[in-house]
Structures are given as C-alpha cells and as structure tokens.
Design an enzyme around this catalytic site. Sequence first.
Site, PDB file in Angstrom:
ATOM      1  N   ASN A 199       0.886  -1.171   0.000  1.00 18.73           N
ATOM      2  CA  ASN A 199       0.000   0.000   0.000  1.00 18.73           C
ATOM      3  C   ASN A 199       0.919   1.216   0.000  1.00 18.73           C
ATOM      4  O   ASN A 199       1.489   1.582   1.022  1.00 18.73           O
ATOM      5  CB  ASN A 199      -0.872  -0.050   1.252  1.00 18.73           C
ATOM      6  CG  ASN A 199      -1.821   1.141   1.333  1.00 18.73           C
ATOM      7  OD1 ASN A 199      -1.759   2.052   0.513  1.00 18.73           O
ATOM      8  ND2 ASN A 199      -2.680   1.136   2.336  1.00 18.73           N
ATOM      9  N   ARG A 219      -2.470  -2.075  -3.550  1.00 20.56           N
ATOM     10  CA  ARG A 219      -3.668  -1.265  -3.366  1.00 20.56           C
ATOM     11  C   ARG A 219      -3.593  -0.097  -4.351  1.00 20.56           C
ATOM     12  O   ARG A 219      -2.580   0.601  -4.421  1.00 20.56           O
ATOM     13  CB  ARG A 219      -3.711  -0.728  -1.942  1.00 20.56           C
ATOM     14  CG  ARG A 219      -4.885   0.189  -1.734  1.00 20.56           C
ATOM     15  CD  ARG A 219      -4.831   0.878  -0.397  1.00 20.56           C
ATOM     16  NE  ARG A 219      -5.991   1.718  -0.238  1.00 20.56           N
ATOM     17  CZ  ARG A 219      -5.979   2.863   0.414  1.00 20.56           C
ATOM     18  NH1 ARG A 219      -4.863   3.308   0.962  1.00 20.56           N
ATOM     19  NH2 ARG A 219      -7.073   3.577   0.521  1.00 20.56           N
ATOM     20  N   HIS A 272     -12.769   2.887   0.086  1.00 19.57           N
ATOM     21  CA  HIS A 272     -12.752   1.806   1.084  1.00 19.57           C
ATOM     22  C   HIS A 272     -13.446   0.547   0.550  1.00 19.57           C
ATOM     23  O   HIS A 272     -13.945  -0.275   1.316  1.00 19.57           O
ATOM     24  CB  HIS A 272     -13.504   2.191   2.384  1.00 19.57           C
ATOM     25  CG  HIS A 272     -12.938   3.332   3.145  1.00 19.57           C
ATOM     26  ND1 HIS A 272     -13.719   4.350   3.660  1.00 19.57           N
ATOM     27  CD2 HIS A 272     -11.672   3.624   3.495  1.00 19.57           C
ATOM     28  CE1 HIS A 272     -12.956   5.211   4.296  1.00 19.57           C
ATOM     29  NE2 HIS A 272     -11.708   4.802   4.210  1.00 19.57           N
ATOM     30  N   ARG A 282     -11.875  15.624   7.854  1.00 15.20           N
ATOM     31  CA  ARG A 282     -12.672  16.003   6.673  1.00 15.20           C
ATOM     32  C   ARG A 282     -14.099  16.332   7.074  1.00 15.20           C
ATOM     33  O   ARG A 282     -14.674  15.676   7.934  1.00 15.20           O
ATOM     34  CB  ARG A 282     -12.706  14.852   5.651  1.00 15.20           C
ATOM     35  CG  ARG A 282     -11.386  14.619   4.969  1.00 15.20           C
ATOM     36  CD  ARG A 282     -11.468  13.421   4.023  1.00 15.20           C
ATOM     37  NE  ARG A 282     -10.277  12.610   4.155  1.00 15.20           N
ATOM     38  CZ  ARG A 282     -10.230  11.303   3.920  1.00 15.20           C
ATOM     39  NH1 ARG A 282     -11.310  10.644   3.538  1.00 15.20           N
ATOM     40  NH2 ARG A 282      -9.106  10.648   4.082  1.00 15.20           N
ATOM     41  N   GLU A 291      -7.919  -5.186   5.223  1.00 12.07           N
ATOM     42  CA  GLU A 291      -7.770  -4.841   3.805  1.00 12.07           C
ATOM     43  C   GLU A 291      -6.590  -5.593   3.168  1.00 12.07           C
ATOM     44  O   GLU A 291      -6.654  -5.949   2.001  1.00 12.07           O
ATOM     45  CB  GLU A 291      -7.613  -3.325   3.658  1.00 12.07           C
ATOM     46  CG  GLU A 291      -8.960  -2.633   3.882  1.00 12.07           C
ATOM     47  CD  GLU A 291      -8.872  -1.124   4.043  1.00 12.07           C
ATOM     48  OE1 GLU A 291      -8.527  -0.676   5.136  1.00 12.07           O
ATOM     49  OE2 GLU A 291      -9.139  -0.413   3.069  1.00 12.07           O
TER      50      GLU A 291
END
Length: 397
Positions: free
Chosen positions: A7, A90, A179, A240, A385
């Site tokens: 990743n 990823r 996601h 965010r 993940e």
Amino acid sequence: MNVLVINCGSSSLKYQLIDSVSESVKAKGLCERIGIDGRLVYQKAGGEKEITEAAMPTHKQAISLVIEALVNPKSGAIGSLDEIDAVGHRVVHGGEKFASSVLLTDEVLAAIEECNDLAPLHNPANLIGINACRELMPSVPMVGVFDTAFHQTMPKKAYLYGLPYEYYEKYKVRRYGFHGTSHSFVSKRTAEFLGLDLKQSKIIVAHLGNGASVSAVKNGACVDTSMGLTPLEGLVMGTRSGDIDPAIMEYIAKKEDLDIEGVMEVLNKKSGVSGMTRGGSSDFRDLQEEIKAGNELAATAVDVFCYRVAKYIGAYTAAMNGVDAIAFTAGIGENVALVRRKVCEYLGYLGVSIDEERNEKTFGEETVLSTDPSGVKVCVIPTNEELAIARETVALL
Ligand code: AMP
C-alpha cells in the site's frame, strides 16, 4: 503461495507478506519518510518490531530495503526473493475502467494513469510503488486491487450527481466511493458470521476510521456508498468535513480570503471532529478523554459524527427497502463503544437494541451486539484490507 501486499503512499509504504494458504501474516511493516530521510519498520511474525533509520531517497530503494529485510538470514521471513509468488497492490482510484482487480500490465498501468486526475494525491504514488516493484521483481505477477472497484455496481441513480450531464460525460464527475476493499470484505464476512445468505441479504457497513464511509450492500453488491468523486463526501471524519452545503465554500472563501485550494485544505485537513474541537485531536481515544474531562466541544463533535452515521444508515435502509444487518468496522467502529451505542440509539425504529455490556467490552473482535435474534442484527466485524488484497491477488492468478 506468499503474497506481498503493498500500500504505497507519496512518502510512505505499508507492506505485509501473507501466506495465502494459512492466511497468516509472515512479516509486516512500513517505510516512512521516503524521499526525506527514511525509516524502515519490520516485524516478523512472532518477532519484535525492528526499526532502522535507512536512507530511502526513492520508492525503489524503499522496496529494496523491504526485500532485504524479508530475506535477511537472521530475521527474514523467507529464504530468497523466489519465495514471493505474487504482489498485490492497493490502488485508490480505478475510475469507471476497473470494476474488479486486474493483472498489472503496461496497458493496465496506462489506464490507471488516466485516473490520476481523479485522485491526484494517491494514484501517482500507487503507480510509483507498482513500477518500483516491477523493476525489482520483473518475473513476479502483480495485481492491482482498487478502492473504487466494489462500488462500481451502484446504479446510475446512486452515482449521478444533480449536475450538468456533460460533466459526467466529459470529466467523469460521479460518485465512485472508496474503502471498497473493506466494504467488500466486511459485508461478505458479516453474512458468513451471521449465517445469512449473502445473495439474499441487505447489509449496511459502517467503516468508521480516520476516513469513514457507509455502504449499502444488497445481495452481495454495493448499491450506494457515502464517499463520492473523492473521499471528502459523506460522514464527518477525523479532519474532513463530509457533506456540507456547497455554497459554504464561496461564503468561507470570501470571509477568510481563501482561494479554492485554501478552501479545499480547510475541508480536507482542518474540519471533521478535529476542526469542530478548534483544531483538537482527530483521534477518538483523545476525544473520549476530552469528553470525560468535561470538554463540551468534544462531546458535540462526537454527537455530530454519530448523528451523521445514523442518518446514512436510515438513508441506506430506505435505499434497500430494509436491512438485515449493520456491521461496524475500522478503528472507531471496532473500538469505540460510545460511538456504536450512540448510533444504535437512533435505530430503535428498526427494532435495534444492543447488549450494552457486550458493546462496552468489544474491541476489534467479531461480536454480535444486537439482542433480538429476529430483528436487525448489529455486529462488529474487524476489517482486514491486506488479507482482502492477498485473497483478490490469489483469486485472479
Ligand atoms: P483507521 O483509519 O481504521 O486506522 O482508524 C483510525 C482511528 O480509529 C483513530 O484515529 C482513532 O480515532 C480510532 N481508534 C483506533 N483504535 C482505537 C482505540 N483502541 N480506541 C479508540 N479509538 C481508536
């Protein structure tokens, strides 16, 4: 089969070497401060974490160091490079081109590059990592697993914005969602764990981490998700804003004398629960401490966070005309009982009631929280993940 999962970010790179048969992690770690000075963190299964300050001016050098650590005669997890059978990468944005994982060829890499505009902070870094791995391991097959792919099953009514249609045609402005690897993994696991038939189920996944999103998964396919063209839309997150009235952007720009980049910086990095607590921590461990100490802004920020999650669950229940199970996952979903309790308090109309004691004691473990076996089930399902990427890689090869 040993799968190296990578990743890659702009200045960091996380990795895990996974045995795809036992699904165990043989080694994991990260490279930090790539292009600055460089630090390698390496941990073999069952071993101590080793931290080495090592110059890594480029991603290629960072990956070389990871490989060296993996094959190190003393602490390595494998004997030689030949024992890495595949690499799973990823990739953040696959646009509309990639609805599933894909073998990384020159042609595919060119197509990923065309999505760079849609994720300028992430995709170029992902590509750098892929190219570095290809140079260092030219004969090892590489697979790209996209954050957006799982959401490509959304119907048009869910992914189109109320904007001029030309923007979709010319610039591909639409909801993509992120996601996806986590939403896919957790929805499947939720069905298995609860004994539901995935193909006849309505599952809502609340992936609540530093970035957070909710998705509606009907009969195994995503039908809606809260993140949009970018990961800024939807829930209130660590830093965010999530959904806001778009007119706020112009209003704030004028009041604070900011240009569009300045406003975007505020929405991405200075908002969310951190912004709501006047630049406080975005970490829910700190927020919980602040609440205990009587900080009202922290309590309000967590209330706003939970209320938004509950509203999305309500919306997605409507979108699927019902819901069988709600799964909490990621750092906050797996570990913060307060958030799960507050969200579930809004869901009484669905017949949801959770076992308070079990909720308080659940940290990162698969657990059923709901009390009524006949009603909507609520559970915690830890996401993974890296394992999902390894599985995808093996399935594709
Ligand atoms: P993620 O993005 O999934 O890694 O989640 C990271 C966020 O999860 C952190 O910023 C924290 O807010 C939260 N988190 C992770 N672990 C815990 C914990 N043990 N207790 C409370 N919050 C946690």
